[in-house]
Design an enzyme around this catalytic site. Structure first.
Site, short mmCIF file in Angstrom:
data_model
loop_
_atom_site.label_atom_id
_atom_site.label_comp_id
_atom_site.label_asym_id
_atom_site.label_seq_id
_atom_site.Cartn_x
_atom_site.Cartn_y
_atom_site.Cartn_z
N ASN A 8 0.89 -1.14 -0.03
CA ASN A 8 0.00 -0.28 0.27
C ASN A 8 1.12 0.88 -0.18
OD1 ASN A 8 -1.38 2.26 1.12
ND2 ASN A 8 -2.73 0.74 1.88
N GLU A 48 -4.13 1.87 -3.19
CA GLU A 48 -4.26 3.23 -2.50
C GLU A 48 -3.22 4.19 -3.77
OE1 GLU A 48 -5.07 5.81 1.21
OE2 GLU A 48 -3.87 3.81 1.44
N TYR A 156 -7.27 -4.14 -2.56
CA TYR A 156 -7.63 -2.68 -1.68
C TYR A 156 -9.49 -2.33 -1.60
CZ TYR A 156 -7.06 2.15 0.42
OH TYR A 156 -7.87 2.74 1.45
N ASP A 197 -4.27 -5.16 0.70
CA ASP A 197 -4.33 -4.63 1.85
C ASP A 197 -6.07 -5.11 2.02
OD1 ASP A 197 -5.36 -2.90 4.08
OD2 ASP A 197 -4.83 -1.10 3.27
N ASN A 199 -7.82 -4.63 5.10
CA ASN A 199 -8.56 -3.55 5.69
C ASN A 199 -8.75 -3.97 7.15
OD1 ASN A 199 -8.33 -0.62 6.45
ND2 ASN A 199 -8.28 -0.86 4.24
N ASP A 303 2.52 4.66 5.43
CA ASP A 303 2.59 3.87 6.76
C ASP A 303 1.72 3.23 6.15
OD1 ASP A 303 0.02 4.18 5.06
OD2 ASP A 303 -1.56 5.02 6.53
N HIS A 304 2.53 1.87 5.71
CA HIS A 304 2.41 0.14 5.31
C HIS A 304 3.28 -0.16 5.49
CE1 HIS A 304 -2.05 -0.69 5.32
NE2 HIS A 304 -1.92 0.79 5.03
N CYS A 469 4.03 17.64 29.47
CA CYS A 469 2.87 17.00 29.45
C CYS A 469 3.28 16.39 30.87
CB CYS A 469 3.05 15.82 28.33
SG CYS A 469 4.47 14.80 29.41
N HIS A 472 6.07 13.11 31.84
CA HIS A 472 7.62 13.10 31.32
C HIS A 472 7.77 14.25 31.03
CE1 HIS A 472 5.01 9.71 28.49
NE2 HIS A 472 6.23 9.25 28.63
N CYS A 495 0.81 14.95 24.27
CA CYS A 495 2.15 14.66 25.13
C CYS A 495 2.58 14.36 23.17
CB CYS A 495 2.28 13.58 25.17
SG CYS A 495 4.05 12.11 26.35
#
Length: 518
Positions: A8, A48, A156, A197, A199, A303-304, A469, A472, A495
């Protein structure tokens, strides 16, 4: 060996990170060729792509050493879309866009559609109009020397948006259509690989936060995959489905094997993701020919991450590419009509061409006579009156004759003066008026000074104070609410660390603070 890879890509037109940034000009067209070389696969399936046919350029579609096939979204621009790139040594014998057969060209199509009577024509067209499926059919030769048919279904699958229940229905209908087509191809004697993909994270091991998800096992997509796939293990299983998840066949207990992460939360840094990209093969094909199934999480740019498999077969390339190949598109094959083809010079008849030399001299004489006649009748400026000649600049400052002028002999009636109608003020009233006027001026000056002061304070105040935050004690990051609702457009602090497991102290804490209005 036959190596297939699915990825993807999250947009084929944009210059990809990772491998694409190694190019000096950072060109997306050059990046595609480099990506194909780096993946080093005989067949590369991309999902995609987010490209429509009118936006597809020749460098993206035609890569040296490959033949490509695209399926475009017909409803939205920059949405969905899949593409398959095959090396010339793995040229398919047939290719087809969509699962229903409505977009088939009857020339080099795959065929074998199965019984689709449960779908209406409108539903089939809607399922295939988003550019989510592409089929290529190949001839392969086993190590025994036997030729077989292998059909790759590059998919997809739709995402089920929680806020849009109709998309879940659309997703399940797409799953159903995909299964009907795949089982029909199996029944026709072809081996089938479904890759892309899907999903859906099938098992709890395929999702990092499956424990906290409500009714994880009851998800309709997971139930569909339960029926499609055999249970883990290649040799024996209580449920025997027509397909096998090739990665879990080789790595049944591998944890943290994810293929998708949220880019917004930076979840990839801590491997807080899910496995929704698959290479599914029919049982016979996986057991007999699959040598390996792998993930490539080190490959960045989307992102894949890519997934793939290696088969112990060799490809038998077709002598000619199917008609769906992009090199046969009119805009790339040189057969598309250009606008210059419509700009044809007008040809005159033979009679006009012969008579033109005879009347040429007569026309010139007549033209000269007409010009002389016009010159004789045209008057010079000196011969014209002053009213018709060029006006002097002073004439524009003289009163117009159309406007009536007042006669000096006419006397206008006298009006009473305003001072005579007004009663004279006393000295006390004049003093009070002066005091009120002075207070009003002082108040206006004070208000103006306050406005200027507040303006410069807001301008020179510098950046807003960024809170720390709570988990941390580190500077937060500002985000904007994009979900429709009463808080749409509001800013808040959270954060800055990437999202991860709740028990991991290095992951994001739960700090949240609304930003004060500016």
């Amino acid at each position: 060996m036959l190596r297939v890879v699915s990825w993807n890509i999250n947009g084929i037109r944009r210059p990809l990170q990772g491998m694409a940034n190694q190019e000096p000009n950072n060109c997306a067209a050059v990046a595609v060729g480099r990506i194909l070389d780096e993946l080093d696969a005989d067949i590369v399936c991309l999902q995609e792509t987010k490209v429509t046919r009118d936006a597809l350029t020749e460098p993206l579609a035609i890569v040296e050493g490959y033949n490509s096939y695209f399926s475009f979204s017909r409803n939205r621009s920059g949405y969905s879309g899949v593409a398959t790139f095959c090396k010339d040594s793995a040229t398919p014998v047939a290719a087809e866009e969509g699962l229903s057969g409505l977009f088939a060209t009857q020339n080099g199509d795959v065929g074998c559609y199965g019984n689709m009577d449960e779908f209406t024509q409108e539903e089939l067209r809607a399922l295939d109009s988003e550019g989510r499926a592409l089929l290529t059919q190949h001839k392969i030769r086993t190590w025994e020397g036997k030729e077989r048919t292998l059909t790759l279904i590059n998919v997809y699958c739709p995402h089920a948006d929680p806020g849009r229940p109709e998309r879940l229905v659309f997703k399940m209908r797409f799953y159903r259509l995909l299964q009907i087509r795949a089982e029909a191809l199996l029944a026709a004697g072809s081996h089938v690989i479904i890759l892309g993909d899907l999903n859906t994270a099938h098992r709890p091991i395929d999702h990092w936060d499956s424990v906290n998800l409500e009714c994880f096992e009851e998800d309709p997509g997971r139930k569909w995959m339960d029926g499609l796939l055999s249970n883990l293990g290649c040799q024996s299983a209580s449920h025997v489905g027509p397909f096998i998840d090739s990665y879990r066949c080789f790595q049944p207990k591998q944890e943290g094997a994810f293929t998708c992460w949220s880019a917004v939360t930076g979840a990839r840094h801590l491997n807080y993701g899910s496995r929704i990209d698959y290479v599914l093969g029919d049982r016979t094909l996986v057991i007999d020919t699959f040598q390996a199934s792998f993930l490539l999480p080190e490959v960045m740019g989307s992102d894949h991450c890519p997934v793939g498999a290696v088969l112990s077969v060799s490809s038998v390339p077709a002598k000619q590419c199917p008609s769906l190949c992009t090199r046969f598109l009119p805009e790339f094959a040189g057969t598309q009509l250009k606008i210059l083809r419509f700009l044809v010079p007008l040809k005159q008849g033979p009679v006009l061409e012969q008579s033109a030399p005879q009347h040429n001299s007569q026309t010139r004489v007549q033209t000269c006579q007409n010009k002389a006649r016009v010159r004789s009748t045209r008057l010079r400026p000196s011969q014209l009156g002053s009213s018709r000649g060029q006006k002097n600049l002073k004439s524009y400052f003289q009163p117009s004759p159309s406007c009536p002028q007042a006669s000096p002999d006419i006397e206008l009636p006298s009006l009473p003066l305003m001072s005579a109608l007004m009663t004279p003020k006393t000295s006390e009233e004049e003093a009070v008026a002066k005091v009120v006027k002075g207070q009003a001026k002082a108040s206006e000056a004070k208000d103006e000074k306050e406005v200027r002061t507040s303006f410069w304070k807001s301008l020179l105040a510098g950046p807003l104070h960024i809170p720390l935050c709570g988990g941390h004690r580190e500077p937060c990051v500002m985000r904007t609410v994009k979900k429709p609702g009463p808080n749409l457009g509001r800013h808040f602090y959270m954060c800055a660390r990437p999202r991860g497991p709740p028990n991991d102290p290095s992951s994001r804490c739960n700090f949240f603070l609304w930003s004060r209005p500016s």
